[in-house]
Write an enzyme that holds these catalytic residues in place. Structure first.
Site, mmCIF file in Angstrom:
data_model
loop_
_atom_site.group_PDB
_atom_site.id
_atom_site.type_symbol
_atom_site.label_atom_id
_atom_site.label_comp_id
_atom_site.label_asym_id
_atom_site.label_seq_id
_atom_site.Cartn_x
_atom_site.Cartn_y
_atom_site.Cartn_z
ATOM 1 N N ASP A 180 -66.402 -8.007 -11.679
ATOM 2 C CA ASP A 180 -67.480 -8.671 -12.410
ATOM 3 C C ASP A 180 -67.198 -10.174 -12.535
ATOM 4 O O ASP A 180 -66.069 -10.642 -12.315
ATOM 5 C CB ASP A 180 -67.569 -8.020 -13.801
ATOM 6 C CG ASP A 180 -68.932 -8.175 -14.443
ATOM 7 O OD1 ASP A 180 -69.758 -8.937 -13.931
ATOM 8 O OD2 ASP A 180 -69.160 -7.517 -15.485
ATOM 9 N N ASP A 210 -78.335 -6.301 -14.240
ATOM 10 C CA ASP A 210 -78.049 -5.683 -15.531
ATOM 11 C C ASP A 210 -79.300 -5.055 -16.117
ATOM 12 O O ASP A 210 -79.225 -4.415 -17.163
ATOM 13 C CB ASP A 210 -77.501 -6.729 -16.514
ATOM 14 C CG ASP A 210 -75.986 -6.867 -16.396
ATOM 15 O OD1 ASP A 210 -75.370 -6.041 -15.701
ATOM 16 O OD2 ASP A 210 -75.424 -7.804 -16.997
HETATM 17 C C1 DGJ Z 1 -71.783 -7.489 -17.023
HETATM 18 C C2 DGJ Z 1 -72.056 -6.364 -16.086
HETATM 19 O O1 DGJ Z 1 -73.136 -6.629 -15.274
HETATM 20 C C3 DGJ Z 1 -72.246 -5.076 -16.899
HETATM 21 O O2 DGJ Z 1 -72.586 -4.034 -16.042
HETATM 22 C C4 DGJ Z 1 -70.964 -4.800 -17.628
HETATM 23 O O3 DGJ Z 1 -69.936 -4.538 -16.706
HETATM 24 C C5 DGJ Z 1 -70.600 -5.987 -18.494
HETATM 25 N N1 DGJ Z 1 -70.573 -7.216 -17.764
HETATM 26 C C6 DGJ Z 1 -69.262 -5.778 -19.153
HETATM 27 O O4 DGJ Z 1 -68.833 -6.862 -19.832
#
Ligand code: DGJ
Length: 722
Positions: free
Chosen positions: A474, A544
């Protein structure tokens, strides 16, 4: 496929496409043509000279760089349009003029050192032309690389710029590709967006002047995907000349189109010149990222399918490239930071019971991270919170028949972390200036070898000590306050690019050390959903936003260039956490089963009927994922312009297809919907919904749907050749 050099023209071609470059009578590299196959002898550039155009040679006064179409235009040497590169020598010269020197033809496609690129598995798949041009006075040499493929209507381009004789030069701009299109009426599409609203289609008419899009975020970004579709005005899914340009790069990019006074259009793509200045000492060279240009004579669908197959099979790599991806459960939207070992195992019990194959532990397992304020950089398991080690947790998952996967955010550092307390200078930050935080965090300076080594060492230890079979990588903020203590004052303009080179190096070392692990890229969803990342990680968390309606847009836009195999897509809870919308489990499934599929909710909170429905979804996906991952993809209804969304996959031998249909917005007293299928064999008979019909009928008349509309009504049709 071949490359020929005759009558001073390079002709790169395959059965259906041509790309022609001329070495002009004055030694310039002219761009003559890119499009459907032609005979090179018949293609001539216009040499008409008009008022205020300049010429280099009075005895050849018709010949003017101000108007001629060029391959890699220089700045200031009488072409007044956008230059492909800009330099400044140590003594202030900045108007170079490249002249052809030599060329070389290579079977296959050489890799680009340190940068991701399309590759071949066999030299017979492609041929590469390298043209060398130089300016002796300015002391530079430029090599232009072009690869043409036997089986793809694609040309890959990148360039190398070398300082051959100056003590040093500054390179202020270095585009990967420059293309001059003849006067005409054009439109373009780019994929714009924001966090949780990525890859939306934005279609515009190309107009006079310069237009385009870019990222200045240190990442390809949520806002503008590094991809352009440039096409004949009026082109659609099946009609029109379409040029897709995709930049294999994860950092600052720029795509520009300049329609100039004679109505021609110069299209460029490459690293964003914003705050870019690369110092090249004598003998040093700069290598641009690779741009992939796909041509389709028959509209968008063909272009997309070329990108899909090329990226799925010749950009993605490793063991998972061709493997069916496991159905996962990710705990993020189910628990966020608030989990215990018992809670995770309770979710895992249900997951295993309904057929899920992989458990992913998301953020919150390390340091003392119970919220997003702290601990990034402290990559040590939190045994207290995990009720033991990661290795023990992985074993528990494996006992339940689940693989175990783990989330990391390795490019970041929290000010509240042991790492920051020990190495505050490892964060990107202007000395003596309070930095701007994003999600309470700073970015690590990946231009520094010791920072990269630390991250590789930490991740290697964790991955080596537990049976971790999947990693989510991430990256949750963009770059501000850009400055590196490691770079000299006159090299700060190298930062953004050197960061990306550092990132690619780290990724390369980790995926090489752990070839069996399935990696998924992520950046707050689709903040770095680009082909550069796909070279290291064959899938990417697309957004997201897990709301099914929002995903119709996001996945439709993304499908222009990225294959379904690369798209992370999950079913989450309702009301949806991003939009508050309630959509049926069936709709959520129909939308999410179009990629690397998973669930992201607290399974322990669901009743028997929902779990039974999920079991059916999982069984269906397992039976069909091969087709979703590998099939030819066709968009049937565009959710941006229609009340419906529909799409389909067709197997390579056209014997099987899957058709997906969703009512995006219901309307009372609705019309009948004629869903015309695509990509089938006209002459074959297919079964669909218990009936037998010809491919011809299914494609020309279609399936008639009147489902008694409600928002989210949806259907999946299985089509089989009899
Ligand atoms: C952003 C990601 O896109 C989410 O899926 C998740 O992993 C969060 N970060 C966790 O902090």
């Amino acid at each position: 496929m071949s490359i020929e050099f005759q009558n001073n023209k390079f002709h790169l071609f395959n059965d259906t496409m041509s790309y022609i470059v001329e070495v002009s009578r004055q030694g310039d590299l002219l761009h003559l043509y890119f499009g459907a196959r032609v005979d090179a002898d018949d293609v001539q550039p216009s040499v008409k000279m008009r008022g205020f155009d300049c010429c280099a040679n009075d005895s050849d006064a018709e010949y003017s760089l101000s108007a001629l179409p060029q391959e890699y235009p220089s700045a200031g040497a009488s072409d007044f349009r956008s230059p492909a590169y800009e330099i400044e020598t140590d003594n202030g010269l900045h108007t170079p003029e490249l002249k052809y020197k030599s060329h070389e033809m290579i079977n296959g496609k050489p890799p680009i050192s340190g940068l991701p690129a399309v590759y071949v598995e066999n030299d017979s798949e492609a041929q590469t032309l390298v043209i060398t041009a130089a300016d002796e006075v300015h002391g530079i040499e430029v090599k232009l690389y072009y690869t043409v493929f036997e089986n793809f209507n694609a040309i890959c381009r990148h360039s190398e710029i070398t300082n051959i004789s100056n003590p040093y030069i500054y390179l202020n701009n270095a585009q990967s590709v420059s293309l001059d299109f003849p006067a005409g009426a054009y439109e373009y599409i780019h994929l714009e967006g924001a966090w949780a609203r990525e890859k939306h289609i934005d279609r515009n008419t190309v107009h006079k002047g310069t237009q385009g899009f870019e990222s200045r975020r240190g990442a390809s970004g949520h806002v503008e995907n590094p991809f352009l579709m440039f096409f004949d005005k009026g082109a659609n899914e099946e009609y029109g000349n379409v040029y897709g340009i995709s930049l294999i790069y994860s950092g600052n990019h720029r795509f520009s189109m300049e329609q100039e006074m004679y109505e021609t259009v110069r299209v460029q793509a490459g690293i964003n010149p914003f705050q870019f200045r690369f110092k090249l000492n004598k003998g040093e060279r700069f290598v641009t990222p690779e741009a992939v240009m796909v041509y389709s004579r028959d509209g968008f669908a063909k272009m997309s399918n070329t990108f899909h197959k090329l990226y799925r099979t010749r950009l993605c790599r490793g063991k998972w490239r061709d493997k069916e991806r496991p159905i996962l459960i990710n705990n993020w939207e189910g628990t966020y930071f608030d989990f215990t070992k018992e809670k995770l195992l309770a979710i895992a019990d249900v997951a295993s019971e309904i057929g899920i194959e992989l458990f992913v532990l998301d953020d919150g397992w390390f340091g003392k991270r119970d919220n997003d304020n702290c601990s990034l950089g402290d990559w040590y398991e939190n045994k207290e919170k995990l009720g033991g080690t990661l290795s023990e947790l992985a074993k528990e998952m494996n006992k339940r028949g689940l693989k175990f996967g783990l989330w990391f955010e390795p490019e970041m550092i929290s000010p509240d972390s042991d790492l920051y307390r020990e190495h505050p200078d490892w964060a990107i930050n202007v000395p003596n200036v309070k930095p701007h935080l994003g999600r309470h965090q700073l970015v690590l300076d990946y231009t520094r070898a010791e920072v990269c080594d630390y991250i590789v060492e930490r991740i290697t230890e964790i991955l080596g000590n537990a049976n971790i079979e999947y990693v989510k990588w991430d990256m949750n903020r963009n770059m501000s306050d850009v400055y590196s203590l490691h770079l000299d004052a006159d090299c700060q303009g190298e930062f953004y690019h050197r960061y990306i080179l550092g990132l690619y190096d780290v990724l390369d070392r980790i995926i090489t050390a752990f070839p069996d692990i399935l990696f998924e890229g992520c950046s707050g969803g689709g903040g770095r959903n680009d082909p550069g990342m796909l070279y290291y990680m064959p899938q990417n968390w697309a957004s997201d936003d897990t709301d099914a309606t929002e995903r119709l847009y996001i996945q439709y836009g993304g499908s222009m260039v990225y294959p379904a195999s690369t798209v992370g897509a999950h079913i989450s809870a309702v009301p949806n956490h991003q939009t508050g919308r309630i959509s049926s489990l069936s709709m959520r499934g129909t939308v999410a089963m179009n990629g690397a599929f998973g669930y992201e909710l607290d399974l322990t909170s669901l009743g028997k009927s929902e779990l039974d429905e999920m079991k059916k979804q999982i069984a269906f996906y397992k039976n069909n994922r091969h087709l979703v991952m590998n099939g030819a993809f066709y968009r049937l209804f565009n959710p941006f312009t229609s009340r419906h969304s529909a799409w389909m996959y067709v197997s390579e031998d056209k014997s099987k297809a899957l058709v997906y249909y969703v009512v995006k917005t219901a309307r009372p007293s609705n019309e009948d919907v004629y869903l015309k299928l695509k990509g089938l064999d006209e002459n074959a008979k297919y079964t669909i919904s218990g009936k037998t019909q010809s491919g011809r009928t299914l494609m020309n008349y279609g399936i008639v749907i009147n489902s008694g509309e409600h928002d989210g009504n949806n259907m999946i049709f299985e089509v089989k050749r009899v």
